[in-house]
Design a protein around this motif. Structure first.
Motif, short mmCIF file in Angstrom:
data_model
loop_
_atom_site.label_atom_id
_atom_site.label_comp_id
_atom_site.label_asym_id
_atom_site.label_seq_id
_atom_site.Cartn_x
_atom_site.Cartn_y
_atom_site.Cartn_z
N ARG A 52 -54.45 -68.44 -56.36
CA ARG A 52 -55.19 -68.88 -57.88
C ARG A 52 -56.05 -70.32 -57.36
O ARG A 52 -56.37 -70.03 -58.03
CB ARG A 52 -53.05 -68.81 -58.33
CG ARG A 52 -53.33 -69.13 -59.36
CD ARG A 52 -51.73 -70.61 -60.12
NE ARG A 52 -52.45 -70.71 -61.62
CZ ARG A 52 -52.47 -71.80 -61.63
NH1 ARG A 52 -52.71 -72.79 -60.20
NH2 ARG A 52 -52.98 -72.85 -62.48
N LEU A 55 -59.35 -68.94 -57.23
CA LEU A 55 -60.28 -68.36 -58.55
C LEU A 55 -60.44 -69.02 -59.31
O LEU A 55 -60.98 -69.05 -60.33
CB LEU A 55 -59.22 -66.70 -58.51
CG LEU A 55 -58.84 -65.75 -57.57
CD1 LEU A 55 -57.98 -64.71 -58.21
CD2 LEU A 55 -60.38 -65.11 -57.57
N PRO A 59 -63.86 -67.75 -59.97
CA PRO A 59 -63.72 -66.54 -59.90
C PRO A 59 -63.65 -65.31 -59.42
O PRO A 59 -63.56 -63.84 -58.94
CB PRO A 59 -64.10 -66.86 -61.37
CG PRO A 59 -65.28 -67.11 -61.65
CD PRO A 59 -65.16 -68.63 -61.42
N ALA A 80 -63.12 -62.75 -61.64
CA ALA A 80 -61.84 -62.74 -62.09
C ALA A 80 -61.36 -63.70 -63.54
O ALA A 80 -61.68 -64.93 -63.60
CB ALA A 80 -60.66 -62.75 -60.91
N LEU A 82 -58.06 -65.00 -65.35
CA LEU A 82 -56.58 -65.21 -65.04
C LEU A 82 -56.29 -66.02 -67.06
O LEU A 82 -56.37 -66.89 -67.31
CB LEU A 82 -56.68 -66.82 -63.58
CG LEU A 82 -56.81 -66.84 -63.00
CD1 LEU A 82 -58.08 -66.43 -62.03
CD2 LEU A 82 -56.14 -67.74 -61.82
N VAL A 126 -54.40 -61.17 -62.98
CA VAL A 126 -55.79 -61.41 -62.42
C VAL A 126 -56.04 -60.05 -63.27
O VAL A 126 -56.03 -59.48 -62.56
CB VAL A 126 -55.69 -61.81 -61.06
CG1 VAL A 126 -57.06 -61.71 -60.32
CG2 VAL A 126 -55.06 -63.16 -60.81
#
Length: 137
Positions: A52, A55, A59, A80, A82, A126
């Motif tokens: 996490r 990312l 990302p 990604a 989130l 995600v």
């Protein structure tokens, strides 16, 4: 290969490896259960994980979904998004986490319990937008 070409495989196989980028530039890999959701690859992570944090900083990632016998695979490279307790309405997040969990092959006997654990662990959905898709299906 287009993402749409891989959907049949991705809807059946959910064992995946997510590769993110550490601050040093080195790859960081971990296993997840993933699946296609609304045109993207999706999975759920705890709110305090390295993946996490990676990312958030960068990302770009890869989701490599494999068959248990390693004979077939699909790799989805992308960016990604989130969605978690810090940026998503609580009810919207509750429903999203359930939907992503199910897209990744999950089922639960007690959704109230599932929701409670997701809140306590500050779980994050995600959603990876495919930019390059390849593999052997």
């Amino acid at each position: 290969m287009e993402f749409s070409d891989a959907l049949g495989f991705l809807r059946q196989e959910h064992n995946a490896i997510i590769v993110t980028n550490r601050a040093s530039g080195a790859a960081q890999s971990t296993i997840v259960k993933a699946g296609p959701f609304e045109g993207r690859m999706a999975f759920v992570v705890r709110g305090d994980t390295v993946k996490r944090r990676n990312l958030i900083r960068d990302p770009h990632c890869t989701v490599l979904t494999v068959r248990p016998d390693w004979g077939r695979y699909v790799s989805v490279e992308g960016t990604a998004e989130l969605r978690g307790p810090d940026n998503t309405d609580a009810e919207e997040l509750r429903l999203l986490l359930r939907a992503v969990f199910q897209a990744a092959g999950g089922a639960h006997d007690n959704w109230d319990e599932y929701d409670r654990v997701m809140r306590e662990e500050r779980r994050v959905a995600v959603l990876v937008t495919p930019e390059r898709v390849y593999g052997r299906v």
